[in-house]
Design a protein around this motif. Structure first.
Motif, PDB file in Angstrom:
ATOM      1  N   UNK A  43      23.655  10.802  -9.516  1.00  0.00           N
ATOM      2  CA  UNK A  43      23.214  10.932  -8.124  1.00  0.00           C
ATOM      3  C   UNK A  43      21.832  10.325  -7.942  1.00  0.00           C
ATOM      4  N   UNK A  44      21.500  10.064  -6.686  1.00  0.00           N
ATOM      5  CA  UNK A  44      20.181   9.541  -6.392  1.00  0.00           C
ATOM      6  C   UNK A  44      19.139  10.660  -6.468  1.00  0.00           C
ATOM      7  N   UNK A  45      17.907  10.227  -6.679  1.00  0.00           N
ATOM      8  CA  UNK A  45      16.812  11.186  -6.681  1.00  0.00           C
ATOM      9  C   UNK A  45      16.635  11.726  -5.263  1.00  0.00           C
ATOM     10  N   UNK A  96       7.688  15.631 -10.452  1.00  0.00           N
ATOM     11  CA  UNK A  96       6.637  15.802  -9.460  1.00  0.00           C
ATOM     12  C   UNK A  96       6.056  14.427  -9.133  1.00  0.00           C
ATOM     13  N   UNK A  97       5.470  14.340  -7.960  1.00  0.00           N
ATOM     14  CA  UNK A  97       4.958  13.074  -7.468  1.00  0.00           C
ATOM     15  C   UNK A  97       3.720  13.324  -6.616  1.00  0.00           C
ATOM     16  N   UNK A  98       2.845  12.326  -6.573  1.00  0.00           N
ATOM     17  CA  UNK A  98       1.582  12.440  -5.850  1.00  0.00           C
ATOM     18  C   UNK A  98       1.493  11.364  -4.775  1.00  0.00           C
ATOM     19  N   UNK A  99       1.057  11.768  -3.614  1.00  0.00           N
ATOM     20  CA  UNK A  99       0.960  10.890  -2.450  1.00  0.00           C
ATOM     21  C   UNK A  99      -0.474  10.948  -1.924  1.00  0.00           C
ATOM     22  N   UNK A 100      -1.227   9.856  -2.153  1.00  0.00           N
ATOM     23  CA  UNK A 100      -2.632   9.848  -1.761  1.00  0.00           C
ATOM     24  C   UNK A 100      -2.770   9.935  -0.249  1.00  0.00           C
ATOM     25  N   UNK A 101      -3.498  10.920   0.190  1.00  0.00           N
ATOM     26  CA  UNK A 101      -3.748  11.072   1.619  1.00  0.00           C
ATOM     27  C   UNK A 101      -2.536  11.471   2.434  1.00  0.00           C
ATOM     28  N   UNK A 108      10.618   9.092  -0.645  1.00  0.00           N
ATOM     29  CA  UNK A 108      10.192   8.688  -1.987  1.00  0.00           C
ATOM     30  C   UNK A 108       9.170   7.571  -1.947  1.00  0.00           C
ATOM     31  N   UNK A 109       9.301   6.668  -0.977  1.00  0.00           N
ATOM     32  CA  UNK A 109       8.425   5.503  -0.928  1.00  0.00           C
ATOM     33  C   UNK A 109       6.978   5.876  -0.614  1.00  0.00           C
TER      34      UNK A 109
END
Length: 124
Positions: A43-45, A96-101, A108-109
């Motif tokens: 499956x997709x993330x 886990x993922x980090x999104x600046x600001x 996801x992008x």
């Protein structure tokens, strides 16, 4: 540059609980919104939950609302995912993922950095 390391995955029976942690290295952790995603075999993330830089705003996927809780401790550069009432369909690798600001969105992008993932397996 932000390095993310997840931990806390494992094998649990349906109805059980796990708490995942994501430790971030680098400076200015509090400038990043954080998210948890998961990917099951074949499956997709998919998005699970996001949290704003302050922790004041959260965004949950419908599939986990009422069962999962995200939190963060900016003093420890760590974000947590408390998972209760686990189901076999929650089985996946959790990232886990980090999104600046950012704001902890579901896209996801929007995320700049990703961890290597931790396996969660829920047996029936």
């Amino acid at each position: 540059q932000v390095l993310l390391v997840e931990s806390g995955g494992g094998l649990v029976q349906a109805g059980g609980s796990l708490r995942l942690s994501c430790a971030a290295s680098g400076r200015f952790f509090s400038n990043y919104a954080m998210g948890w995603f998961r990917q099951a075999p074949g499956k997709e993330r998919e998005f699970v939950v996001g949290i704003s830089w302050s922790g004041g705003s959260t965004n949950y996927a419908d599939s986990v609302k009422g069962r999962f809780t995200i939190s963060r401790d900016n003093a420890k550069n760590t974000v947590y995912l408390q998972m209760n009432s686990l189901r076999p369909e929650d089985t996946a690798v959790y990232y886990c993922a980090a999104d600046y600001g950012g704001r902890g969105t579901a896209a996801r992008r929007d995320y700049d950095y990703w961890g290597q993932g931790t396996q969660v397996t829920v047996s029936s």
